[in-house]
Design a protein around this motif. Sequence first.
Motif, PDB file in Angstrom:
ATOM      1  N   LEU A  76     -49.979 -62.269 -18.864  1.00  9.12           N
ATOM      2  CA  LEU A  76     -51.716 -62.107 -18.818  1.00  9.12           C
ATOM      3  C   LEU A  76     -52.570 -62.647 -17.703  1.00  9.12           C
ATOM      4  N   ILE A  96     -56.044 -48.485 -19.911  1.00  8.39           N
ATOM      5  CA  ILE A  96     -55.985 -49.930 -19.625  1.00  8.39           C
ATOM      6  C   ILE A  96     -57.039 -50.577 -20.502  1.00  8.39           C
ATOM      7  N   LEU A 102     -57.865 -59.008 -27.824  1.00  9.97           N
ATOM      8  CA  LEU A 102     -56.588 -59.166 -27.259  1.00  9.97           C
ATOM      9  C   LEU A 102     -55.537 -58.701 -28.230  1.00  9.97           C
ATOM     10  N   VAL A 116     -49.996 -55.670 -19.372  1.00  6.42           N
ATOM     11  CA  VAL A 116     -49.041 -56.244 -20.158  1.00  6.42           C
ATOM     12  C   VAL A 116     -48.869 -55.483 -21.562  1.00  6.42           C
ATOM     13  N   LEU A 154     -52.983 -55.346 -27.799  1.00  2.00           N
ATOM     14  CA  LEU A 154     -51.610 -55.792 -27.815  1.00  2.00           C
ATOM     15  C   LEU A 154     -50.853 -55.139 -28.914  1.00  2.00           C
ATOM     16  N   VAL A 198     -51.267 -47.787 -24.269  1.00  2.00           N
ATOM     17  CA  VAL A 198     -52.147 -48.592 -23.969  1.00  2.00           C
ATOM     18  C   VAL A 198     -51.400 -49.881 -23.494  1.00  2.00           C
ATOM     19  N   ALA A 199     -51.820 -50.306 -22.291  1.00  2.00           N
ATOM     20  CA  ALA A 199     -51.419 -51.616 -21.632  1.00  2.00           C
ATOM     21  C   ALA A 199     -52.716 -52.688 -21.579  1.00  2.00           C
ATOM     22  N   VAL A 200     -52.353 -54.001 -21.355  1.00  2.00           N
ATOM     23  CA  VAL A 200     -53.663 -54.728 -21.607  1.00  2.00           C
ATOM     24  C   VAL A 200     -53.652 -55.652 -20.446  1.00  2.00           C
ATOM     25  N   VAL A 201     -54.982 -56.048 -19.833  1.00  2.00           N
ATOM     26  CA  VAL A 201     -55.091 -57.195 -18.973  1.00  2.00           C
ATOM     27  C   VAL A 201     -55.594 -58.544 -19.596  1.00  2.00           C
ATOM     28  N   ASN A 202     -55.997 -59.498 -19.004  1.00  2.00           N
ATOM     29  CA  ASN A 202     -56.438 -60.914 -19.390  1.00  2.00           C
ATOM     30  C   ASN A 202     -57.884 -60.707 -20.194  1.00  2.00           C
TER      31      ASN A 202
END
Lengths: 246, 246, 246, 246, 246, 246, 246, 246
Positions: free
Chosen positions: B218, G196, G214, B227, G218, G225-229
């Motif tokens: 992340l 995203i 967050l 991620v 996740l 679905v993908a995740v960023v900070n």
Amino acid sequence: MEKEIKNILTKFKKGKISFQEFYHYLENLPYYDLEFAKLDMHRSIRKGFPEVIYAPSKKLEQLISIVKLFLQRKERIIITKLKSIYFKKISKIFPELKYNPIAKICYYRPYNVKAKGMVAIITGGTGDIPVAEEAATTLEVMGSRVIKIYDVGVAGVHRLLDKLKTIKKAKVIIVVAGMEGALASLVSGLVKQPVIAVPTSVGYGANFKGIAPLLTMLNSCSPGVAVVNIDNGFGAGYFAHLINSL
Amino acid sequence: MEKEIKNILTKFKKGKISFQEFYHYLENLPYYDLEFAKLDMHRSIRKGFPEVIYAPSKKLEQLISIVKLFLQRKERIIITKLKSIYFKKISKIFPELKYNPIAKICYYRPYNVKAKGMVAIITGGTGDIPVAEEAATTLEVMGSRVIKIYDVGVAGVHRLLDKLKTIKKAKVIIVVAGMEGALASLVSGLVKQPVIAVPTSVGYGANFKGIAPLLTMLNSCSPGVAVVNIDNGFGAGYFAHLINSL
Amino acid sequence: MEKEIKNILTKFKKGKISFQEFYHYLENLPYYDLEFAKLDMHRSIRKGFPEVIYAPSKKLEQLISIVKLFLQRKERIIITKLKSIYFKKISKIFPELKYNPIAKICYYRPYNVKAKGMVAIITGGTGDIPVAEEAATTLEVMGSRVIKIYDVGVAGVHRLLDKLKTIKKAKVIIVVAGMEGALASLVSGLVKQPVIAVPTSVGYGANFKGIAPLLTMLNSCSPGVAVVNIDNGFGAGYFAHLINSL
Amino acid sequence: MEKEIKNILTKFKKGKISFQEFYHYLENLPYYDLEFAKLDMHRSIRKGFPEVIYAPSKKLEQLISIVKLFLQRKERIIITKLKSIYFKKISKIFPELKYNPIAKICYYRPYNVKAKGMVAIITGGTGDIPVAEEAATTLEVMGSRVIKIYDVGVAGVHRLLDKLKTIKKAKVIIVVAGMEGALASLVSGLVKQPVIAVPTSVGYGANFKGIAPLLTMLNSCSPGVAVVNIDNGFGAGYFAHLINSL
Amino acid sequence: MEKEIKNILTKFKKGKISFQEFYHYLENLPYYDLEFAKLDMHRSIRKGFPEVIYAPSKKLEQLISIVKLFLQRKERIIITKLKSIYFKKISKIFPELKYNPIAKICYYRPYNVKAKGMVAIITGGTGDIPVAEEAATTLEVMGSRVIKIYDVGVAGVHRLLDKLKTIKKAKVIIVVAGMEGALASLVSGLVKQPVIAVPTSVGYGANFKGIAPLLTMLNSCSPGVAVVNIDNGFGAGYFAHLINSL
Amino acid sequence: MEKEIKNILTKFKKGKISFQEFYHYLENLPYYDLEFAKLDMHRSIRKGFPEVIYAPSKKLEQLISIVKLFLQRKERIIITKLKSIYFKKISKIFPELKYNPIAKICYYRPYNVKAKGMVAIITGGTGDIPVAEEAATTLEVMGSRVIKIYDVGVAGVHRLLDKLKTIKKAKVIIVVAGMEGALASLVSGLVKQPVIAVPTSVGYGANFKGIAPLLTMLNSCSPGVAVVNIDNGFGAGYFAHLINSL
Amino acid sequence: MEKEIKNILTKFKKGKISFQEFYHYLENLPYYDLEFAKLDMHRSIRKGFPEVIYAPSKKLEQLISIVKLFLQRKERIIITKLKSIYFKKISKIFPELKYNPIAKICYYRPYNVKAKGMVAIITGGTGDIPVAEEAATTLEVMGSRVIKIYDVGVAGVHRLLDKLKTIKKAKVIIVVAGMEGALASLVSGLVKQPVIAVPTSVGYGANFKGIAPLLTMLNSCSPGVAVVNIDNGFGAGYFAHLINSL
Amino acid sequence: MEKEIKNILTKFKKGKISFQEFYHYLENLPYYDLEFAKLDMHRSIRKGFPEVIYAPSKKLEQLISIVKLFLQRKERIIITKLKSIYFKKISKIFPELKYNPIAKICYYRPYNVKAKGMVAIITGGTGDIPVAEEAATTLEVMGSRVIKIYDVGVAGVHRLLDKLKTIKKAKVIIVVAGMEGALASLVSGLVKQPVIAVPTSVGYGANFKGIAPLLTMLNSCSPGVAVVNIDNGFGAGYFAHLINSL
């Protein structure tokens, strides 16, 4: 329990039980001391429902002693998170006990409380069903009617929208969801009723055994949601019944 | 699924099925209600791929009912995190099902989708291979071609550099890594392609079952990384296929 | 400090100081009691370097009392994380004190220790420089030579590879990195030397003030890495000097 | 490994092996591709010690393939966290392998590296011994001599003070401690040597599987301490050997 | 408070106060309702010490109302974590109040309780002194004598050993420490007395505002340690006094 | 232990043991080196009670060696968290050992210490009884008398109020509670005595294996509470005895 | 950058720049060493976009030096999380720089890259807009067209459904949401495109500065679905552009 | 809102507004698009109360635009966590707005909803009052009557017992508590009504800004408790009103 007290009193007046027996009854009214457990006999009067037994921290013999005492009083019984092998052993002694094997909940309902409003129980997935069933059995033993709408998570929102009319008939709504637990916010955004959210430990990785849906539900951007402990189907059912009884 | 709908329509037009049968088909289009599960039959149209089954929260009989329904529709099937003893039992009933024992993923691909671009799957170590294989099988069932480059973690960076030319041929890259999960940042610093990072629970101590690589990924100082959940090879494969299909 | 003890002894022998003065010196050897602080005067003998002062938890007057005592002993001084406004006030009283404003470290080096091997300090980004400088000043005051290679994070790995030859000349390597902290694993995979990793609190969101790089570094898949506290440049420098002095 | 390369070259010069064989050897120098694993054959040259195998994430057959390859090269082998039932199976095929059952570490040392300085390994309690033994075996295979001082935790500090003279003979010190892990700070306050601290997961409740001693060690108020991952005896041994070899 | 009740009674008997006044006094005995606060006037009887005021969550006017009421009763007063600017304002109105500016604690002691045994308060560093002083003032107001031994952390253990004789004279020991908080285990290993451990938020990085020493102290491998909240000097002092009064 | 030392001395004076034997005894006074364990023989003198054995991290043979040594010295023995199958094996060799199967605690009391004051042990539920029993056995072996009041949690507060008179007779109170652990605050608000709070891991979901009651107890709004580790019945008993002995 | 290299080459061929100048250019191609920063000049070739500057860890003078160098190269510039007072100072020197004050992002786009597909940016609430704008500006500078659909969180799901047709026109979707972050799952369940997800720190209490959304994202039960900070609008925009450019 | 729609309809029928105006009204019924915000105008119909504005994430101009729109509709307004300096500016433009400065809540109630049952709001301490007042104002604006019982925490349980009779008159109970938050369990054990628990961030150290009381409340051993987010007085009030309206 009110009825029971009247009965005892009548019996005593009619001389069917001695003063000693009557006194002993009154003496144990606040709680019954089993030494390892102080059964809260007064709770039925104070809270409207007797003490509920949490099985995991009790030994078989302890459970048997407790059940025996409750049965003597003809009190309703709920034992939560009871393993099926334990139930098998206990039910041999007390065949009147019943069991919901999905929810691992054991119960005894000596009389029917007149059912009031209705409680809708909604789950996000199939994995949440055991927790939902714990809520359902709790509600039924306490005297609430239940509608079950299972597996309508946000991944396919039309399944939920399709059932919305039915859901709106309920007086209270319980939403049971694991994974990311987004269902509670969504449901709450669509209805007027209070929504009781139950996070479950269904999921893996960053689900952290239910922390993810717990936080989701506590932070619901849609008002009208209150939350109980992870996997606490009993607590949600109990709380829903209190509202449903108003 | 488009094809299937056309077929049904043609059959109806040709009088091969009655209006009743046709209507029943349409009625179940949005979802099929198995009571314990509401299978999202519309998903194939809406999302391009049917509902994927997460095995851990389902009973054997439930899985069998679901598979049966999907097979009737000649739909592609993916069941993730299915134990091999479960697969053995299910495959006796439905011998057409296949299984990747490393990834614990069960699948059925009744027809071949024409493969598009290529997806590179890179792992840091050998322990990450089960998660990588889950991604690989997902991609292949969905119709993407896969190149696998396993065990090229940052402890010996030349192993990665040596394969860089091959990796750059892919349209999307999946990086699967446990321990400290530094590989995603490194790969992303070397290539133009979007990198999907999958933290795994491989490690011990302060790895905290995948939290360490999750945080690493992340916080990647190299942009172009997104991620998915810890050990979620399926999710990475699914997401990569969406990009690969563009 | 050895030298100082010899000097004192010589002075006493030569009659330059009375027995009382000599005795008072010995009496305070283990520690000097300032009531609010018990300065560990023996540490210089026991550990090879006197007690280092951590500024944030001390008041200005306390710092002044401590510095005074150390200066009387002609001892080396390190005060870490000292705000510049504090330094301005203290240096008016004790102009011999020096200050590295980037690292917020104040020091006094009354004599030069002969420098031994060399320590390479590498940072991932520019934000890590204050922590790196804390390590650098610590090393220099203790007597180690330092090579600084800043801003060579994994996002552009060629910057690091280009400097590898220089890095390999060092006896010990300190890697300072925030964000995801992947640099430590990478460096350690390329060199023979022990790598001391310092996570920094540079970053945001899921960096959690340095927890992300801390976990990354503790889980390094490449052996030969040991870790100090978040932002603890002093600790890394101190530990590196111990090794460098072997 | 240097010796091996010379041998191969000599053999080739003397015509004992063909150019093809020689070339194949060189080709595999950087890494050997077993498909599921890319063994880093170059590491022995680059880092001074070959790749170490982390057993938990590998299957039996994979371990056998890897061991086979290493034995052909007459390379030293370390396999960490290997279950004893696995060792029994592997050692039937490769009887030259040895095993430390307390540390669950498997190793092979085809030649003796001349031992340099000494490393002291100290544990707080008896429960920390398996991790300490992992460090000890790692050090011995790599060529360092080891002194073991077990069960001298801070609850009875005189046990430690009594051994201080012996401890001070070492060049590096490893402190292995669970529970609250206070031993590392204490030892470091008493000695000049660098202290490598290994938190262990020994404890219960608020120990949180080693988080408590990990934090203790990272926050050591006594300088000269660096930390490795929870239960990472191997990492501590490896790092200590690097220092011990300087 | 016993004395006060007797006085009131005597006054009433002697006709100095009317029955109305006497009754009003008795009426407010259990608590005094200020609407925003229900001051627990009975606590002095029940617990031996009146309610202690936690300043941070109260407004200036609220504090003034509360102090006024306590002063009327001639009751001892403790107000914890009171900012100095607040004290300045309050003390203008009630000049009898006193203040320990290091501990930020305000107090009033209208009579001297005969001091019993002695309590030793030990800190690891100088940064822990404010918390230690909070404990000290609490103890003194309650009637315990205090010995203070500050800045004897484990980094220089001889400073502690040197004071051991003095420490052993106490009936109870309070250890206040931040950073890694190892001092509590060490002290407890050396003495017979119960040790009350107070973690402080002194430190940075992986100290996590006192979590590190909190965990250290909870996991003490040396028995005879109990822990209070981070920075809770008052709580430690209060608890120590309870023991000291036995 | 004092008595034992006198006996040894007398025997030596009377010539019953040789100087060699006497010297050997003295030599081992500080600790006895079993190589894997350094038994702290001096602890009985220093702390008033010998070293307590934490079973989970020890092997059967190690436990047997340790017990043997203690029995030779006629010292009191406490082994905590010992599995019943282990006890069965050990007690065959040493039949004088006793066992509390609920608390999983093994003990040996060669002589009776004269009991002083009384310690009340209160539990919130039945699930907390094993931890309470660990405290009780510890107290009894050390020489304190115990009153047990089990299952009086806050859900039915009258059960507690009913027992208050008995509880107030104790000199110290131990409160053992899982779930939300609110009992400690409540009890402490009602009594003058110091309350030692023991959080237990009884509960599920957001209980997080005892973190919930641990935090509850550390934050008690009612002063006079100190806390030990989760499930640490032994620690609470030990600490309570120290106070009870004052 | 390709164009620039061609230009340089042409200039050299035409004799407009000397070989020295040409060589100097090539020399700095991999990175430009500003001592405190090693600007990755090669990134534009390797990754398709030059190095992006993270402002919070840099001083004003450092930023000016970096900008100067980039402007000389006529390179696109992105500086993230730059305070407006800093921008005011920098833009006085370099008036060609632009600034999005909501997103605190500074940029320079010397030429227009031909826009490809479209990216939809959706926010749950108004508080998420700054992060969304960071993504938007990043996308526009890189050359992607953007559609913004703000404040359509799950509390009023009809607002989202109403915009669905527009959203489906995009090639990639960015969902920015704080509070419980349920929006990402919901959107992903309704569309075919890759989603995203960007968690934001908008919220309070158990939101824990973005941890709640967050984890929600996740664990999305809806694939794709993908995740960023947390708060990483830039990262989401960058990743979306990579996909949008395919 | 029903009334408003009827009014509009009547106006249209009576020709007081044109069809265009009527149509425009209907058009904006689902939501009003302010570009930065999509105000959910339908919520009043769907949920019985209009959208509530969370101030911290909005700019002054945005708040003004939103308020303007709501006032035009003569809709009730609630703006939570609004700083007083903001209120001063807004109320100059819209003097009809009101403000509870303790709760930092701004509101507008254009008409009185007939109050139904009663809601009791109980706080543990005085520091919890701001959150309690947020709940109180929310309830009053929505139309519920409120009884406030502040500062009756478990440290002095008689203060609560004394008020029990009053509390039992309510239909729903809100318990607001920081520190350890034990009050919710205690209240719930004494009454039949549903208890809504609000943890507050009042406390320090191991309170972790409200995590301690949050966990306490989620784990309540007494059934009939549901929890909202930390400091979420509004959410508790809203949920209580839903129940109170049944």
